[in-house]
Design an enzyme around this catalytic site. Structure first.
Site: not given
Ligand SMILES: Cc1cc2nc3c(=O)[nH]c(=O)nc-3n(C[C@H](O)[C@H](O)[C@H](O)COP(=O)(O)O)c2cc1C
Length: 319
Positions: A82, A195, A216
């Site tokens: 992070c 990705g 995501r």
């Protein structure tokens, strides 16, 4: 952080029985001193589930790991990826790529405190570090300390000058670097992250690594999770389509409402469902307007789903 929570995981679990689910990062001190039910609480059906801890104090991490193991988690994962300022200020997250010896001490104390696997999620390196050197150094140190596997977000984090959001897109992806790591460590489970937008893209990676982690794409287009069990595990998918999955999720939603929870707590994680289909926008709009009302019930979710059904019927009539 700030996106997923137990309700999101419960929803994703309906879509895939086999995928391993990870919590957002929880700091070791929060686990030790904070509201554990809020931070660590989950539903039994979420297994297999890993808790991700943040920190760099070996003793605190060991305590937090022991508490998490008592709560029944299947894996402890340490965040070394992070890039946010808040996290750097606490000297944990991606900046730990600079201090493999400290991360190794953290892993060793956690391993001594729990019987479940302890894994590390890291980057290729940070800032000026050479990924060829930095990733190997981190991997070798934590593996010598007993780490049971690695998840590699296949890009560097640039701690100077990029925001956390930019750090998820701008530093270029380098899958080959992760493949080389795996080739050098054939006996170590290595999972690639970053990705991956489709299951097919993930499947391609399995020629080189042991697993893939979706962030995501899983959140924004949860419908793709409906085929995880067949594509990645060779098993029968739990539901034929998103309509059936939502129906199967209703008892969870009903239980949350009956316990005094709000519909929006759950449906906010469902807004990406049906993405790309006719009616997806109407589905989202209905949940965003009606689903946020304090007394919104299951009927609101059903009506939102009906928007998609009707839109699909209209399209098939036209076709
Ligand atoms: C809003 C947001 C919050 C995130 N929080 C965490 C976190 O708590 N722990 C973590 O390891 N990664 C976190 N990530 C990073 C993702 O897990 C993942 O490594 C990154 O997004 C790249 O994978 P993707 O392209 O599949 O999303 C977060 C990403 C986003 C977009």
């Amino acid at each position: 952080m700030d996106w997923t929570d137990r309700h999101c995981r419960a929803f994703h679990r309906v879509l895939s029985v086999r995928a391993r689910l990870y919590t957002e990062m929880v700091t070791a001190n929060a686990v030790i001193f904070g509201d554990r039910e809020r931070l660590l609480g989950y539903s039994p059906q979420e297994h297999p589930i890993a808790v991700q801890l943040g920190g760099s104090d070996p003793e605190a991490l060991a305590k937090a790991a022991a508490i998490s193991a008592e709560w029944g988690y299947d894996e402890i994962n340490l965040n070394v990826g992070c890039p946010s300022d808040r996290v750097q200020g606490g000297n944990f997250g991606a900046c730990l790529m600079r201090d493999p010896a400290l991360v190794a001490r953290c892993v060793a104390t956690m391993k001594a405190a729990v019987a479940i696997p302890v894994t590390v999620k890291c980057r290729l390196g940070v800032d000026e570090q050479d990924p060829e050197v930095a990733l190997d150094a981190l991997a070798d140190a934590v593996l010598a300390a007993g780490a049971d596997g690695l998840i590699v977000h296949a890009r560097k984090a640039w701690l100077e000058g990029l925001s956390p959001k930019e750090n998820r897109d701008i530093p270029p992806l380098d899958y080959d670097r992760v493949h080389r790591l795996k080739a050098r460590l054939p006996d170590v489970p290595v999972c690639l992250n970053g990705g991956i937008a489709t299951l097919e893209a993930g499947e391609t990676q399995l020629a080189h690594v042991d697993g893939v982690m979706l962030g995501r794409a899983a959140y924004q287009q949860p419908e793709l999770l409906l085929r995880v069990d067949s594509v990645f595990f060779g098993e029968v998918d739990p539901h034929p389509d998103a309509f059936a999955a939502v129906a199967a999720f209703e008892p969870y939603v009903a239980a949350h409402l009956a316990a005094g929870g709000r519909l929006h707590d759950i449906t906010r994680h469902m807004l990406g469902l049906f993405t790309g289909r006719p009616g997806a926008r109407a589905f989202r709009r209905h949940l965003a307007t009606e689903g946020v009302k304090p007394d919104a019930g299951l009927d609101v979710l059903r009506a939102a789903v009906d928007e998609v059904r009707r839109a699909e019927e209209r399209r098939s009539l036209v076709a």
